[in-house]
Design a protein around this motif. Structure first.
Motif, mmCIF file in Angstrom:
data_model
loop_
_atom_site.group_PDB
_atom_site.id
_atom_site.type_symbol
_atom_site.label_atom_id
_atom_site.label_comp_id
_atom_site.label_asym_id
_atom_site.label_seq_id
_atom_site.Cartn_x
_atom_site.Cartn_y
_atom_site.Cartn_z
ATOM 1 N N ARG A 1 -36.608 1.326 34.717
ATOM 2 C CA ARG A 1 -35.353 0.794 34.209
ATOM 3 C C ARG A 1 -35.621 -0.217 33.091
ATOM 4 N NH1 ARG A 1 -30.921 1.642 37.271
ATOM 5 N NH2 ARG A 1 -29.974 -0.399 36.830
ATOM 6 N N HIS A 2 -34.577 -0.584 32.375
ATOM 7 C CA HIS A 2 -34.710 -1.608 31.335
ATOM 8 C C HIS A 2 -33.387 -2.349 31.215
ATOM 9 C CE1 HIS A 2 -32.960 0.656 27.613
ATOM 10 N NE2 HIS A 2 -32.569 1.277 28.703
ATOM 11 N N PHE A 3 -33.391 -3.395 30.387
ATOM 12 C CA PHE A 3 -32.183 -4.213 30.245
ATOM 13 C C PHE A 3 -31.969 -4.566 28.779
ATOM 14 C CE2 PHE A 3 -35.309 -7.522 29.916
ATOM 15 C CZ PHE A 3 -34.702 -8.523 29.151
ATOM 16 N N SER B 1 -34.031 -7.909 25.093
ATOM 17 C CA SER B 1 -34.130 -6.627 25.779
ATOM 18 C C SER B 1 -35.551 -6.479 26.290
ATOM 19 C CB SER B 1 -33.760 -5.461 24.858
ATOM 20 O OG SER B 1 -34.653 -5.391 23.766
ATOM 21 N N ARG C 1 -25.257 -8.584 30.351
ATOM 22 C CA ARG C 1 -26.576 -7.998 30.606
ATOM 23 C C ARG C 1 -26.350 -6.619 31.224
ATOM 24 N NH1 ARG C 1 -32.155 -9.883 32.157
ATOM 25 N NH2 ARG C 1 -33.006 -8.308 33.594
ATOM 26 N N CYS D 1 -25.096 -3.120 36.336
ATOM 27 C CA CYS D 1 -26.242 -2.303 36.731
ATOM 28 C C CYS D 1 -25.789 -0.866 36.902
ATOM 29 C CB CYS D 1 -26.861 -2.834 38.024
ATOM 30 S SG CYS D 1 -27.475 -4.521 37.880
ATOM 31 N N LEU E 1 -29.508 -7.746 26.708
ATOM 32 C CA LEU E 1 -28.598 -8.874 26.825
ATOM 33 C C LEU E 1 -27.875 -9.060 25.497
ATOM 34 C CD1 LEU E 1 -27.599 -11.314 28.513
ATOM 35 C CD2 LEU E 1 -29.495 -12.621 27.526
ATOM 36 N N GLU F 1 -28.262 -3.235 32.773
ATOM 37 C CA GLU F 1 -29.489 -2.669 33.311
ATOM 38 C C GLU F 1 -29.233 -1.207 33.633
ATOM 39 O OE1 GLU F 1 -30.776 -4.944 36.663
ATOM 40 O OE2 GLU F 1 -30.983 -6.822 35.515
ATOM 41 N N LEU G 1 -23.108 -8.975 34.606
ATOM 42 C CA LEU G 1 -24.277 -8.147 34.870
ATOM 43 C C LEU G 1 -23.766 -6.789 35.312
ATOM 44 C CD1 LEU G 1 -27.284 -7.547 35.358
ATOM 45 C CD2 LEU G 1 -27.005 -8.514 37.667
ATOM 46 N N LEU H 1 -37.881 -3.111 32.947
ATOM 47 C CA LEU H 1 -37.749 -3.524 34.339
ATOM 48 C C LEU H 1 -38.548 -2.560 35.193
ATOM 49 C CD1 LEU H 1 -33.878 -4.135 34.432
ATOM 50 C CD2 LEU H 1 -35.642 -5.913 34.317
#
Length: 876
Positions: free
Chosen positions: A178-180, A171, A151, A29, A182, A153, A27, A174
């Motif tokens: 924000r967004h993510f 995807s 992932r 960020c 994978l 972010e 992950l 957030l």
């Protein structure tokens, strides 16, 4: 900076890790000013490893924020941590467990451009060779293979594009803007192939259908507004994918293939699985901003990184000593791709020129090492011409020894047997021995013995009988490796007066001769040909079938005849190139004599004018060796000033000899529409090579001025500007042309790199003052590797006259720049420092000044391990 400068890594010390990492769940960020990373590693103790063994993970300038085993926070006494290592004790004796590690990073401050960094608002990674340890603590070595789920972010406004290795999984948005995204890579890979990119990027999309019928989505991401300049790169990618299917039976294996071009990058490109990150120099093109050389470079590097998908990614190297297993093999593959796409002879000539100008000096100097080294202090310093280019020559020799069918069978067996593994040179060679039915025992010495062997050939002829006596010799050099005879394949032809190869059955002793190849297996061998109708011209070492120095005292008359008659295009070029090299080396020792050089230069002019040859080959026939190559041929006590004057005099004399034929060639095709097709490229190359000769012969810059003013493409424009800057540096027209070029392209970094490089490499008395002025130019950014290479590398590696000033000022300038750059980017500083590699061949005065400069750099208080390694080895 490091206090472990004397640490040496040895091949003989290799042993497998005590622990395996099967899965990596990352992950990442991203925030303004920082990145938070959580790595969940699925770990298992390797069967047979000691139960008391601790797990030692690599780090580099890391800050640990959390640590847990199977979800439980680890007490402080169960581990030891520093920015460079994390060691855990008392781990489970059997079964898999999950180790969760949290780290925090500052990508904006990462000027080393290794690990996760940010450039022009784009987050990206570079992990080869040991950059993943700058992201999280890990077993950061190529024999630890794991599958990855990543992932990412990030703030959507700053990074609408989120990319990682493998296939996209999911995807979405957030909170807080924000967004993510994978990503999952199902193919086990080493950590050096990890990649992540996040930013606001433009994209060019396409697709490719594999031979098996699978559709692959292709995308090339660039900085905003530049996607139109990636069209040729996309075309090269699709051609590469099709070629690898045809030639090696290799299909692509993911749903997507992405390329991202960034402006700050230490290397040319990186083959991360499914997500290649490129220096934008090797992606962005159009006729107005890129030369034919740039087009060729993009095609080569795109192909090279794609071909790594199998030779490097699907099969990786067990340890970094095996680096040539992926790099040398993949260089061979990209050379073959270009040869099939363009001209095989011209590509081979270009590869040999590169080998002689870059690898031979390395092989013959203090930085010498075998293709497979046995020790190193800093692995970044072994991404060398020896590993890449000589490594490719070794693969080519295997293909020559076995022939195309058995070579392909060996490659097929290699792919079948070692897919998904971390392999060694022994694994590779065994596949060819088994598939080819031929022992490579003598050949494998090429991987272990450093240096350029000398192949001596002597011929005698009488009454229809030709005897060729061959011998090989390898001197012990700086690497101190062995000197045993190696299997040396020597292609040859016996050329008759009609320009055709003679048919003759050879009889050999101490060697084998078959299918136009002499296999020299011992120190000495002899081959006899009988019943010849006339004395043949011996065309030896065709295709440069072994990377050797050829000692063949063939007469000037025979070589001039071969340059006209040899049916082998490479043989024609080699006969003439060797003559030119010897002539200019003699001139570099004692001064240029027009009378002595006339027959050779007349042959050069004739080759350039020979319309029976393809234009690119004619351009190669016309080109004179560079000053570095001439200095290498001079050998010892080199005076760079004398070498420079000899080459300039030869260029001017060649312009006079060419006369009307050169004038006609300059006029033919001038102003034709730009095309990257080989014939068009060849015609431009020929015209622009001749432009310098004619301008020097006339002592007149007017032709170059007119070409610069009327050029419709960057190739012709830059060639004309080079004639002005290099040969008429103080004329008002040159100053105006440089100013116009700068003003026209002030907003284009790639073109400005050319502007810096052009002036840094211009050999004249005031060159150092010009370079010092350019170092203070507002557009000069030392932290950008491309810009540093353009100015510092252009001066130190491409301007011997100015760099090797007899007062040592050139050395001192480069030393100051390297010391400053070393604090920002040690890897780039170390690579630029290799410009000193041939200092021992200089005349005594310069030799001492260069040694003093190297000693001063080595004594610096904050010198990095990268730079110190190069400097110390240079001084040994």
């Amino acid at each position: 900076m490091h206090d472990d400068d004397e640490q040496v890594i040895r091949l003989e010390d290799y042993r497998p890790t005590d622990f395996l990492i099967h899965e990596v769940d990352l992950l990442v960020c991203l925030f303004e000013g920082r990145a938070e990373v959580r790595a969940a590693l699925t770990v298992e103790r390797r069967p047979g490893s000691p139960e008391a063994a601790s797990l030692s993970l690599d780090g580099d300038e890391l800050t640990l924020t959390s640590l847990a085993l199977d979800g439980e926070r680890l007490p402080e006494g169960s581990y030891e941590v520093s920015p460079e290592a994390l060691t855990l004790h008392g781990l489970p004796a059997s079964g898999r467990f999950t180790l969760s590690i949290g780290t925090t990073l500052e990508p904006e401050k990462n000027t080393k451009l290794m690990g996760l960094y940010r450039t022009r608002g784009v987050w990206c990674t570079q992990c080869e060779a040991e950059g993943f340890r700058r992201i999280t603590y890990f077993l950061d070595r190529p024999d630890v293979l794991a599958t990855y789920r990543v992932r990412i972010e990030a703030p959507r406004a700053a990074a609408p594009v989120l990319l990682a290795n493998g296939n996209p999984v999911e995807s979405g948005p957030l909170e807080g803007g924000r967004h993510f995204a994978l990503w999952h890579d199902p193919h086990p890979k080493p950590s050096y192939l990890f990649a992540l990119v996040a930013g606001d990027l433009d994209v060019l999309k396409d697709d490719f259908t594999t031979a098996g019928g699978r559709k692959v989505d292709l995308a090339i991401y660039t900085e905003k507004g530049l996607s139109a300049r990636s069209v040729y790169a996309m075309d090269a990618l699709k051609r590469s994918m099709a070629w690898d299917e045809r030639r090696f039976g290799r299909e692509y294996d993911l749903d997507v293939f992405n390329i991202v071009a960034v402006s700050d990058f230490n290397m040319g490109a990186m083959e991360n699985k499914g997500l290649n990150v490129f220096n934008h120099k090797y992606v962005l093109l159009d006729p107005d901003t890129a030369t034919d050389g740039d087009y060729a470079g993009v095609e080569t590097v795109i192909a090279h990184e794609y071909f790594h998908n199998w030779t490097g990614n699907r099969i990786t190297c067990r340890d970094w000593f095996q680096l040539c297993l992926k790099e040398g093999l993949t260089v061979y593959r990209d050379q073959e791709f270009t040869a099939d796409e363009r001209s095989r002879a011209v590509k081979r000539i270009a590869s040999v020129q590169l080998l002689k100008s870059q690898q031979f000096p390395e092989d013959q100097g203090p930085l010498q090492h075998p293709v497979r080294p046995t020790r190193y202090r800093e692995i970044n310093n072994f991404y060398t011409a020896t590993v890449y280019d000589k490594g490719a020559e070794l693969v080519r020799m295997i293909a020559t020894i076995l022939g195309p069918e058995r070579f392909r069978a060996g490659m097929d067996l290699y792919f079948e047997r070692h897919d998904g593994e971390a392999a060694t040179i022994e694994d590779f060679l065994l596949c060819f021995e088994e598939a080819g039915g031929r022992s490579l025992e003598r050949f494998r010495l090429w991987y272990a013995q450093a240096g350029t062997p000398t192949l001596s050939v002597r011929e005698t002829y009488a009454d229809g009988r030709l005897t060729l006596s061959l011998s090989q010799r390898l001197a012990r050099g700086a690497a101190g490796t062995g000197t045993e005879p190696m299997h040396m394949p020597v292609r040859f032809g016996l050329v008759g007066s009609n320009g055709a190869d003679m048919e003759a059955v050879p009889r050999a002793e101490g060697a084998k001769a078959e299918d136009g190849i002499i296999h020299l297996l011992e120190e000495k061998g002899e081959v006899v040909f009988e019943g010849l109708p006339e004395r043949p011209l011996v065309s030896i070492l065709r295709d440069f079938s072994a990377p050797v120095t050829l000692d063949f005292p063939q007469s000037r008359e025979d070589r001039l005849a071969l340059a006209r008659l040899d049916p082998d295009a490479f043989g024609r070029w080699r006969a003439l190139a060797d003559l030119v090299g010897e002539t200019l080396a003699d001139a570099g020792r004692t001064g240029f004599s027009p009378a002595d050089a006339a027959p050779v230069l007349q042959a050069v002019a004739a080759g350039a004018a020979d319309e029976a040859l393809e234009p690119s080959l004619r351009a190669q026939m016309a080109a004179l060796p560079g000053e570095g190559e001439i200095a290498r041929l001079v050998g010892q006590d080199v005076d760079p000033g004398r070498v420079h004057r000899a080459r300039i005099a030869a260029m001017a004399e060649l312009g006079r000899i060419g006369g009307e034929s050169f004038a006609r060639l300059l006029a033919e095709g001038a102003g034709e529409p730009f095309s990257p097709a080989p014939d068009s490229v060849g015609r431009r190359a020929l015209r622009n090579t001749i432009l310098a000769f004619v301008s020097l012969a006339a002592g007149d810059a007017s032709r170059a001025e007119r070409q610069f003013a009327g050029a419709t493409n960057m190739t012709d424009r830059l060639a004309a500007l080079a004639v002005l800057a290099h040969h008429f540096p103080r004329e008002a027209a040159t100053r105006k042309a440089l100013e116009r070029f700068h003003d026209t392209y002030a907003g284009d970094d790639l073109v400005l790199d050319k502007w810096f490089m052009l002036q840094a490499s211009a050999a004249h008395e005031d060159a150092l003052a010009d370079v010092e002025r350019l170092a203070a130019h507002p557009a000069f950014k030392l932290a950008n590797p491309n810009r540093a290479r353009a100015l510092i590398g252009g001066f130190a590696s491409a301007n011997p006259l100015a760099f090797h000033r007899p007062d040592g000022a050139g050395y001192r300038f480069v030393a100051r720049m390297l010391t400053e750059l070393d604090r920002l980017n040690p890897q780039t500083a170390a690579r630029l420092a290799t410009a000193f590699r041939s200092w021992r061949s200089l005349e005594p005065g310069r030799r001492e000044l260069a040694a003093q400069t190297l000693r001063a750099i080595a004594q610096g208080k904050q010198i990095s391990r990268d730079l110190k390694d190069i400097v110390d080895r240079s001084l040994q």
